[in-house]
Design a protein around this motif. Structure first.
Motif, PDB file in Angstrom:
ATOM      1  N   TRP A   1      -4.993   9.588   4.601  1.00 37.38           N
ATOM      2  CA  TRP A   1      -6.151   8.712   4.435  1.00 37.38           C
ATOM      3  C   TRP A   1      -5.867   7.324   5.002  1.00 37.38           C
ATOM      4  N   HIS A   2      -4.696   6.798   4.706  1.00 39.58           N
ATOM      5  CA  HIS A   2      -4.313   5.466   5.195  1.00 39.58           C
ATOM      6  C   HIS A   2      -4.380   5.399   6.723  1.00 39.58           C
ATOM      7  N   TYR A   3      -3.826   6.389   7.395  1.00 45.83           N
ATOM      8  CA  TYR A   3      -3.832   6.351   8.866  1.00 45.83           C
ATOM      9  C   TYR A   3      -5.242   6.559   9.434  1.00 45.83           C
ATOM     10  N   ILE A   4      -6.082   7.295   8.721  1.00 44.05           N
ATOM     11  CA  ILE A   4      -7.487   7.405   9.151  1.00 44.05           C
ATOM     12  C   ILE A   4      -8.139   6.023   9.084  1.00 44.05           C
ATOM     13  N   ILE A   5      -7.942   5.319   7.985  1.00 44.70           N
ATOM     14  CA  ILE A   5      -8.499   3.967   7.838  1.00 44.70           C
ATOM     15  C   ILE A   5      -7.894   3.040   8.889  1.00 44.70           C
ATOM     16  N   LEU A   6      -6.602   3.143   9.087  1.00 43.71           N
ATOM     17  CA  LEU A   6      -5.912   2.300  10.055  1.00 43.71           C
ATOM     18  C   LEU A   6      -6.506   2.473  11.452  1.00 43.71           C
ATOM     19  N   LEU A   7      -6.749   3.718  11.844  1.00 43.71           N
ATOM     20  CA  LEU A   7      -7.240   3.973  13.205  1.00 43.71           C
ATOM     21  C   LEU A   7      -8.746   3.806  13.333  1.00 43.71           C
ATOM     22  N   LYS A   8      -9.502   4.185  12.318  1.00 46.07           N
ATOM     23  CA  LYS A   8     -10.964   4.133  12.415  1.00 46.07           C
ATOM     24  C   LYS A   8     -11.534   2.756  12.090  1.00 46.07           C
TER      25      LYS A   8
ATOM     26  N   ALA B   1       0.932   6.042 -12.896  1.00 44.09           N
ATOM     27  CA  ALA B   1      -0.012   4.985 -12.505  1.00 44.09           C
ATOM     28  C   ALA B   1      -0.136   4.908 -10.994  1.00 44.09           C
ATOM     29  N   PHE B   2       0.976   5.049 -10.282  1.00 45.79           N
ATOM     30  CA  PHE B   2       0.918   5.022  -8.814  1.00 45.79           C
ATOM     31  C   PHE B   2      -0.024   6.100  -8.293  1.00 45.79           C
ATOM     32  N   PHE B   3       0.172   7.328  -8.714  1.00 46.44           N
ATOM     33  CA  PHE B   3      -0.636   8.430  -8.181  1.00 46.44           C
ATOM     34  C   PHE B   3      -2.104   8.323  -8.604  1.00 46.44           C
ATOM     35  N   ILE B   4      -2.358   7.989  -9.835  1.00 47.86           N
ATOM     36  CA  ILE B   4      -3.745   7.932 -10.318  1.00 47.86           C
ATOM     37  C   ILE B   4      -4.485   6.731  -9.738  1.00 47.86           C
ATOM     38  N   ILE B   5      -3.889   5.547  -9.841  1.00 51.09           N
ATOM     39  CA  ILE B   5      -4.581   4.338  -9.380  1.00 51.09           C
ATOM     40  C   ILE B   5      -4.746   4.334  -7.865  1.00 51.09           C
ATOM     41  N   THR B   6      -3.732   4.757  -7.149  1.00 43.75           N
ATOM     42  CA  THR B   6      -3.838   4.788  -5.686  1.00 43.75           C
ATOM     43  C   THR B   6      -4.922   5.757  -5.249  1.00 43.75           C
ATOM     44  N   SER B   7      -5.003   6.916  -5.891  1.00 38.55           N
ATOM     45  CA  SER B   7      -6.031   7.887  -5.482  1.00 38.55           C
ATOM     46  C   SER B   7      -7.435   7.388  -5.823  1.00 38.55           C
ATOM     47  N   ILE B   8      -7.581   6.703  -6.944  1.00 38.26           N
ATOM     48  CA  ILE B   8      -8.890   6.132  -7.295  1.00 38.26           C
ATOM     49  C   ILE B   8      -9.261   5.031  -6.301  1.00 38.26           C
ATOM     50  N   GLY B   9      -8.299   4.179  -5.956  1.00 36.43           N
ATOM     51  CA  GLY B   9      -8.547   3.136  -4.966  1.00 36.43           C
ATOM     52  C   GLY B   9      -8.916   3.704  -3.612  1.00 36.43           C
ATOM     53  N   MET B  10      -8.213   4.769  -3.217  1.00 34.37           N
ATOM     54  CA  MET B  10      -8.515   5.449  -1.960  1.00 34.37           C
ATOM     55  C   MET B  10      -9.947   5.978  -1.975  1.00 34.37           C
ATOM     56  N   LEU B  11     -10.330   6.625  -3.063  1.00 35.60           N
ATOM     57  CA  LEU B  11     -11.657   7.216  -3.163  1.00 35.60           C
ATOM     58  C   LEU B  11     -12.752   6.148  -3.114  1.00 35.60           C
ATOM     59  N   ILE B  12     -12.597   5.096  -3.904  1.00 34.79           N
ATOM     60  CA  ILE B  12     -13.626   4.052  -3.947  1.00 34.79           C
ATOM     61  C   ILE B  12     -13.728   3.327  -2.605  1.00 34.79           C
ATOM     62  N   THR B  13     -12.576   2.976  -2.027  1.00 34.05           N
ATOM     63  CA  THR B  13     -12.592   2.290  -0.727  1.00 34.05           C
ATOM     64  C   THR B  13     -13.239   3.169   0.333  1.00 34.05           C
TER      65      THR B  13
ATOM     66  N   ASP C   1       0.616  -8.629  12.714  1.00 34.71           N
ATOM     67  CA  ASP C   1       1.772  -8.233  11.914  1.00 34.71           C
ATOM     68  C   ASP C   1       1.354  -7.451  10.663  1.00 34.71           C
ATOM     69  N   GLN C   2       0.176  -7.739  10.120  1.00 36.61           N
ATOM     70  CA  GLN C   2      -0.325  -6.953   8.992  1.00 36.61           C
ATOM     71  C   GLN C   2      -0.657  -5.534   9.442  1.00 36.61           C
ATOM     72  N   PHE C   3      -1.256  -5.412  10.611  1.00 38.49           N
ATOM     73  CA  PHE C   3      -1.564  -4.099  11.175  1.00 38.49           C
ATOM     74  C   PHE C   3      -0.275  -3.282  11.347  1.00 38.49           C
ATOM     75  N   PHE C   4       0.760  -3.904  11.929  1.00 39.56           N
ATOM     76  CA  PHE C   4       2.017  -3.188  12.141  1.00 39.56           C
ATOM     77  C   PHE C   4       2.727  -2.879  10.816  1.00 39.56           C
ATOM     78  N   ALA C   5       2.549  -3.735   9.814  1.00 41.88           N
ATOM     79  CA  ALA C   5       3.084  -3.428   8.485  1.00 41.88           C
ATOM     80  C   ALA C   5       2.441  -2.138   7.964  1.00 41.88           C
ATOM     81  N   GLY C   6       1.145  -1.988   8.225  1.00 40.06           N
ATOM     82  CA  GLY C   6       0.442  -0.774   7.824  1.00 40.06           C
ATOM     83  C   GLY C   6       0.916   0.461   8.565  1.00 40.06           C
ATOM     84  N   ILE C   7       1.330   0.272   9.808  1.00 39.50           N
ATOM     85  CA  ILE C   7       1.847   1.411  10.583  1.00 39.50           C
ATOM     86  C   ILE C   7       3.208   1.843  10.074  1.00 39.50           C
TER      87      ILE C   7
END
Length: 190
Positions: A175-182, A112-124, A4-10
């Motif tokens: 990026w999210h869907y790349i992480i989701l699938l890979k 904050a949404f755009f800056i923090i999310t992009s930093i989180g995306m980059l670090i992850t 259900d967490q996976f499908f929430a991500g989809i």
């Protein structure tokens, strides 16, 4: 990760885009891509502002739920730090819907949404790339750099900020869907 967490991500990002597109359709008599912000569609006092705000909050809740499942499977310190920052960024997405345009916190939670999310995306992405998947590393850096460059160009080019906002949102979603699938797909359990 639970199924259900996976499908929430989809479905999380899909709900946000359906809300945005519905709000654009309803407000098409005055809203312009090059002259407005996406948040204009959810401003205080606007009829049908819930078409934007409710899906943003729902998307954030789904993405936080997905993110917590992903976070539990991130193995290195840098991955976990990035994942936590990304989840924090998504919390600010909920706050955009909770504090719509016309409230004093709106400007700050939007940035904050755009800056923090992009930093989180980059670090992850860097953490995952260094620990287990070089393709994720290269795609993350590419999406981050191209997204920010295009966003800055769009901010200087257009009167409104909807185009830079869409560039940021599409970058996060890609990026999210790349992480989701890979990465995530292999973690799903019954």
């Amino acid at each position: 990760m639970r199924r259900d967490q996976f499908f929430a991500g989809i479905i999380g990002p899909i709900i946000a885009y359906l809300g945005i597109l519905s709000a654009i359709y309803v407000q098409r008599s005055w809203w312009r891509l090059t002259e407005n912000a996406i948040s204009d569609l959810g401003k205080i006092g606007l009829q049908y502002n819930w078409l934007l705000n409710v899906p943003l909050v729902l998307t954030a809740a789904l993405m936080i739920y997905y993110g917590l499942g992903l976070l539990s499977h991130l193995t290195t310190k840098i991955e976990r730090i990035g994942g936590a920052i990304f989840i924090l960024g998504v919390i600010f997405l909920a706050l955009i819907g909770i504090f719509p345009e016309g409230t004093s916190p709106h400007y700050y939670v939007s940035w904050a949404f755009f800056i923090i999310t992009s930093i989180g995306m980059l670090i992850t992405g860097i953490g995952i790339g260094l620990a287990r998947n070089r393709i994720v590393l290269y795609l993350t850096i590419g999406i981050f750099v191209v997204g920010w460059i295009l966003g800055i160009i769009a901010m200087k080019t257009f009167k409104g900020v909807a185009i830079p906002e869409f560039i940021g949102a599409i970058s996060f979603t890609l990026w999210h869907y790349i992480i989701l699938l890979k990465i995530t797909k292999s973690l799903v359990s019954s």
